[in-house]
Design an enzyme around this catalytic site. Structure first.
Site, PDB file in Angstrom:
ATOM      1  N   SER A 292      35.557  26.809  63.174  1.00  0.00           N
ATOM      2  CA  SER A 292      36.189  27.625  64.211  1.00  0.00           C
ATOM      3  C   SER A 292      35.766  27.041  65.556  1.00  0.00           C
ATOM      4  CB  SER A 292      35.785  29.082  64.067  1.00  0.00           C
ATOM      5  OG  SER A 292      34.403  29.173  64.148  1.00  0.00           O
TER       6      SER A 292
ATOM      7  N   TYR B   7      48.414  20.942  65.433  1.00  0.00           N
ATOM      8  CA  TYR B   7      47.525  20.565  66.536  1.00  0.00           C
ATOM      9  C   TYR B   7      46.373  19.664  66.109  1.00  0.00           C
ATOM     10  CZ  TYR B   7      45.329  24.944  64.884  1.00  0.00           C
ATOM     11  OH  TYR B   7      44.791  25.941  64.120  1.00  0.00           O
TER      12      TYR B   7
ATOM     13  N   GLU C 238      45.445  22.776  75.486  1.00  0.00           N
ATOM     14  CA  GLU C 238      46.536  23.292  74.652  1.00  0.00           C
ATOM     15  C   GLU C 238      46.519  24.810  74.645  1.00  0.00           C
ATOM     16  OE1 GLU C 238      45.918  21.768  70.706  1.00  0.00           O
ATOM     17  OE2 GLU C 238      45.533  19.770  71.499  1.00  0.00           O
TER      18      GLU C 238
ATOM     19  N   GLU D  32      48.861  25.991  63.161  1.00  0.00           N
ATOM     20  CA  GLU D  32      48.918  27.444  63.099  1.00  0.00           C
ATOM     21  C   GLU D  32      50.274  27.914  62.572  1.00  0.00           C
ATOM     22  OE1 GLU D  32      46.023  28.431  64.194  1.00  0.00           O
ATOM     23  OE2 GLU D  32      46.173  30.557  64.733  1.00  0.00           O
TER      24      GLU D  32
ATOM     25  N   LYS E  11      46.268  28.389  72.758  1.00  0.00           N
ATOM     26  CA  LYS E  11      45.621  28.879  71.544  1.00  0.00           C
ATOM     27  C   LYS E  11      46.576  29.876  70.890  1.00  0.00           C
ATOM     28  CE  LYS E  11      41.206  30.450  69.740  1.00  0.00           C
ATOM     29  NZ  LYS E  11      41.689  31.420  68.787  1.00  0.00           N
TER      30      LYS E  11
ATOM     31  N   CYS F  37      53.972  72.320  61.484  1.00  0.00           N
ATOM     32  CA  CYS F  37      54.848  71.344  62.122  1.00  0.00           C
ATOM     33  C   CYS F  37      55.135  71.760  63.561  1.00  0.00           C
ATOM     34  CB  CYS F  37      56.162  71.225  61.346  1.00  0.00           C
ATOM     35  SG  CYS F  37      57.373  70.176  62.183  1.00  0.00           S
TER      36      CYS F  37
ATOM     37  N   ASP G 143      48.084  32.521  68.422  1.00  0.00           N
ATOM     38  CA  ASP G 143      47.460  33.653  67.756  1.00  0.00           C
ATOM     39  C   ASP G 143      48.129  33.888  66.405  1.00  0.00           C
ATOM     40  OD1 ASP G 143      45.737  35.673  67.387  1.00  0.00           O
ATOM     41  OD2 ASP G 143      46.637  37.051  68.829  1.00  0.00           O
TER      42      ASP G 143
ATOM     43  N   LYS H 184      39.393  32.260  76.057  1.00  0.00           N
ATOM     44  CA  LYS H 184      40.233  33.392  75.677  1.00  0.00           C
ATOM     45  C   LYS H 184      40.632  34.186  76.902  1.00  0.00           C
ATOM     46  CE  LYS H 184      39.062  34.401  71.023  1.00  0.00           C
ATOM     47  NZ  LYS H 184      39.520  35.379  70.077  1.00  0.00           N
TER      48      LYS H 184
ATOM     49  N   CYS I  63      55.608  67.007  57.266  1.00  0.00           N
ATOM     50  CA  CYS I  63      56.329  68.265  57.314  1.00  0.00           C
ATOM     51  C   CYS I  63      57.296  68.245  56.130  1.00  0.00           C
ATOM     52  CB  CYS I  63      57.096  68.389  58.631  1.00  0.00           C
ATOM     53  SG  CYS I  63      58.338  69.694  58.564  1.00  0.00           S
TER      54      CYS I  63
ATOM     55  N   TYR J 231      77.109  28.082  58.619  1.00  0.00           N
ATOM     56  CA  TYR J 231      77.958  28.096  57.437  1.00  0.00           C
ATOM     57  C   TYR J 231      77.983  26.728  56.759  1.00  0.00           C
ATOM     58  CZ  TYR J 231      82.187  28.319  54.630  1.00  0.00           C
ATOM     59  OH  TYR J 231      83.074  28.254  53.611  1.00  0.00           O
TER      60      TYR J 231
ATOM     61  N   CYS K 200      64.124  70.685  59.557  1.00  0.00           N
ATOM     62  CA  CYS K 200      63.213  70.436  60.683  1.00  0.00           C
ATOM     63  C   CYS K 200      63.963  69.668  61.778  1.00  0.00           C
ATOM     64  CB  CYS K 200      62.012  69.634  60.200  1.00  0.00           C
ATOM     65  SG  CYS K 200      60.950  69.097  61.541  1.00  0.00           S
TER      66      CYS K 200
ATOM     67  N   ASP L 115      74.730  26.156  55.037  1.00  0.00           N
ATOM     68  CA  ASP L 115      74.620  26.883  53.772  1.00  0.00           C
ATOM     69  C   ASP L 115      75.412  26.198  52.663  1.00  0.00           C
ATOM     70  OD1 ASP L 115      73.009  28.676  54.991  1.00  0.00           O
ATOM     71  OD2 ASP L 115      74.541  30.223  55.258  1.00  0.00           O
TER      72      ASP L 115
ATOM     73  N   CYS M 204      59.087  72.655  63.638  1.00  0.00           N
ATOM     74  CA  CYS M 204      59.709  73.780  62.921  1.00  0.00           C
ATOM     75  C   CYS M 204      58.692  74.793  62.391  1.00  0.00           C
ATOM     76  CB  CYS M 204      60.572  73.254  61.779  1.00  0.00           C
ATOM     77  SG  CYS M 204      59.601  72.471  60.477  1.00  0.00           S
TER      78      CYS M 204
END
Ligand code: IVH
Length: 675
Positions: free
Chosen positions: A83, A232, A117, A184, A119, A414, A121, A320, A432, A35, A438, A38, A417
């Site tokens: 990469s 990194y 380190e 990342e 990796k 369905c 994702d 990996k 459906c 609060y 249903c 803000d 139903c």
């Protein structure tokens, strides 16, 4: 306020806000309440709107977004964003280490040191700072050029808009001139789940959600989703190549970046192995997804000596973790009907153990997916679990297909139903159309209504809803408020106490704010965020129900699709009946804008009442908690913050004591209500 006064105050506010941002997001040690935070931000924005020319690019007000970019400009990376070469095999990792050592030896250097380190994702980005100011952020793109997504990145709290000025000589040098930071962007698993629960669009995993978010044209949308950044890599002409990678990570921390503490320096292959083993084992316990570890030669000078191939540096490798797989048989495909009628195929599998749990079902999403996998009933299939993500069928083992394997044809009716299914043009899903009758759709709607982000009715889970529907105690959402205790007790699995708990949970849901009700109704395209906007603009359900299409369209952030969906929803006879029922039951239908008390005790707290209160009714007491942004629950759990014990409090009080939940007397409760 004069301009120069504004300037002075803005400067102080910006520093203060960014310090709190850093304390909260990077150090995880906030020193003020949300609060208070803000309030500071509001004050900043207020002054900036009076003096628009005093807005600076590093002002925390920039984090709320507002820039809309139709086409992201292209940027050329100063240094190619390469990469990494990958391996899944410990053997190859050993070879990598040996090769690096050998090459260094040939140069007369002795021992190679490696930084290990995690990796992450997520999505790699490059950030440029000039004289300490964040000036440009870009995606990797093809490695040579990427997209300039600066406005979107500015909304991420862990990306400093201005670098900190630490008491460190080397770091100080970096504040005068240009530096490039890479790292990342990712989403915590928890935030990913909340996002999926709140929006209709479903992302397959946190990485996809991150990539999708960073591509948003409207940065305000990015600001709403919770993304985080970890650094990194640091490069700058201002730094000598004698400053190692490890030292650079430390510098990044000093400059205000989040750098993962889960890192280590290693010289022996055994040390590297133990880092990998540790994290392969612990990865599920991290709050974010990793897909492996990265091993980097620590000395930048040695890195430069080894150089790079056309694709990847020769001084680093990504190890990996193998996705955990298991093979099993596809026994059958069944169909699940969701609350809006979507028919989803589900693989019924021969139970198989995979990474900690036994799997016997897995969603196949839609028929395009079945076709893509060329699945047949009776096939052997490979299941995969990566990170925290729900296991999925990744392929059929075609070589092992039994001769009696059967192709899978889309259902025509369905399963719940028996109504003929429809396939709207341009959609992959079957639906459906029998929305009012249903049973599967009704069950889905009730479960959604009771779910945590909606009306939050504890104890009203799948099994219970199914039983109540089957026994005829309820027929739609509105009926849950007229369930009779005696009938409930007569049901199998219900006793006096469980019946009481359920009814109390249902009762307290009547006081939920309007936005939760709107979300809970399951109006198409109305996620929690939209529900909040609607509840703020239209302060009662009647107000919203009678709103014209134009009025809806004119609501901030409500486009034509949402407006039409809401408009249509409130013109269906079944909706009007439902709203009537809920109204009669006493469900809150009004916005509580004027009623909320901010910055009060009980904000964000979960409270349980037990026993009889003397000076006010339980409803009134609950209302007071809700007004203050708290939550009232019918049963005690570890998550309960307070139990308010009136006279003749029974087993709940015992349970609270056992769980160590804070117990308040009525007098204490009342005193916390007054400011
Ligand atoms: S270093 C030249 N370190 O992996 C080396 N990358 O395939 C630059 N990644 O695109 C990358 N965690 O998105 C590095 N600790 C880490 C990483 C990391 C994740 C990603 C990054 C990069 C990809 C390489």
């Amino acid at each position: 306020m004069t301009k120069s006064q504004a300037e002075t105050e803005l400067k102080a506010l910006r520093e203060e806000i960014e310090t709190h941002n850093h304390n909260y997001y990077v150090l995880a040690q906030p020193t003020i309440s949300d609060y208070e935070f803000d309030k500071l931000l509001e004050r900043l924005i207020e002054i900036e709107s009076q003096f628009p020319d005093l807005v600076t690019p590093d002002s925390p007000s920039q984090r709320v977004g507002g820039t809309v970019t139709k086409i992201f400009p292209t940027v050329v990376h100063k240094e190619r964003m390469m990469s990494l070469s990958n391996t899944y095999s410990p053997e190859e990792l050993r070879e990598f280490v040996k090769r690096v050592q050998k090459e260094l030896n040939a140069e007369g250097l002795t021992e190679a040191e490696f930084a290990c380190e995690l990796k992450f994702d997520g999505v790699a980005v490059s950030l440029i700072y000039r004289d300490g100011l964040f000036v440009q952020g870009a995606t990797r793109g093809d490695g040579t050029t990427g997209d300039d997504i600066t406005p979107n990145l500015k909304t991420i709290p862990t990306i400093p808009l201005r670098l900190k000025s630490p008491n460190d000589e080397r770091a100080q040098v970096l504040l005068k001139g240009e530096i490039e930071v890479r790292g990342e962007v990712f989403m915590l698993k928890e935030d990913f789940e909340t996002l999926n629960a709140q929006s209709e669009k479903q992302f397959a995993n946190p990485r996809n959600a991150t990539a999708g978010t960073l591509k948003q044209q409207d940065s305000r949308e990015v600001a709403k989703r919770k993304l985080t950044f970890t650094a990194y890599f640091l490069s700058s002409d201002l730094l000598s190549d004698t400053v190692s990678h490890w030292e650079r990570l430390r510098l990044l921390e000093l400059l205000g970046f989040n750098v993962s503490p889960h890192r280590t320096l290693a010289t022996k292959i055994e040390e590297i192995d133990s880092f990998l083993n540790e994290w392969e084992e612990k990865r599920d316990r991290l709050p974010f997804d990793i897909d492996g570890a990265v091993i980097k030669l620590n000395s930048i000078r040695q890195q430069n000596l080894l150089g790079a191939t056309s694709k990847a540096p020769r001084w680093a490798i990504a190890y990996k973790f193998s996705a955990r797989q298991a093979e099993t048989r596809l026994r059958d495909v069944t169909y699940q009907v969701g609350r809006v009628g979507t028919v989803t195929p589900v693989a019924e599998l021969e139970p198989v153990f995979l990474a900690g749990s036994t799997i016997s079902r897995s969603t196949l999403h839609n028929f395009d997916e079945i076709a893509r996998l060329e699945l047949h009933v009776g096939d052997f299939v490979v299941l995969e679990k990566s990170g925290d993500v729900i296991p999925k069928v990744v392929r059929a083992v075609i070589e092992k297909r039994p001769i009696d394997a059967k192709p899978i044809l889309p259902p025509t009716h369905c399963p719940s139903c028996q109504t003929p299914l429809i396939n709207p043009e341009g959609e992959v899903n079957l639906y459906c159309p029998n929305e009012d009758h249903c049973p599967a759709q009704i069950q889905g709607r009730i479960l959604h209504y009771a779910s945590r982000n909606a009306m939050d009715i504890e104890n009203l889970g799948e099994a219970v809803v199914e039983q109540l529907l089957k026994e005829g105690l309820i027929g739609d959402v509105g009926d849950i408020y007229s369930i009779e205790k005696q009938r409930l007790i007569s049901l199998e699995r219900f006793g006096e106490k469980s019946a009481q708990n359920l009814l109390e949970a249902i009762e307290s849901s009547k006081l939920r704010p309007l936005e939760r009700l709107l979300f809970g109704l399951g109006i198409r395209h109305v996620g929690l965020a939209t529900a909040r906007i609607l509840a703020r603009k239209f302060t009662s359900i009647d107000d919203l129900a009678s709103a014209s299409l134009e009025a809806l369209e004119q609501t901030e952030e409500v486009g034509a699709t949402i407006a039409k969906s809401v408009h249509d929803y409130f013109r269906k006879p079944s909706t009007l009946l439902l709203i009537e029922k809920l109204k009669r039951a006493g469900v809150n239908m009004k916005g509580e804008k004027s009623e909320t008390i901010e910055n009060a005790h009980f904000s964000g707290k979960s409270v349980v009442f037990t026993g009889t209160l003397e000076s006010l009714t339980r409803e009134k007491a609950s209302e007071e908690v809700l007004k203050r942004g708290g939550k009232v629950s019918g049963s005690i759990s570890k998550k309960t913050d307070y139990v308010v014990a009136g006279s003749e409090a029974g087993s709940k009080l015992e349970k609270a004591k056992k769980l160590g939940v804070r117990i308040l007397s009525e007098a204490e409760f009342l005193s916390l209500l007054s400011p």
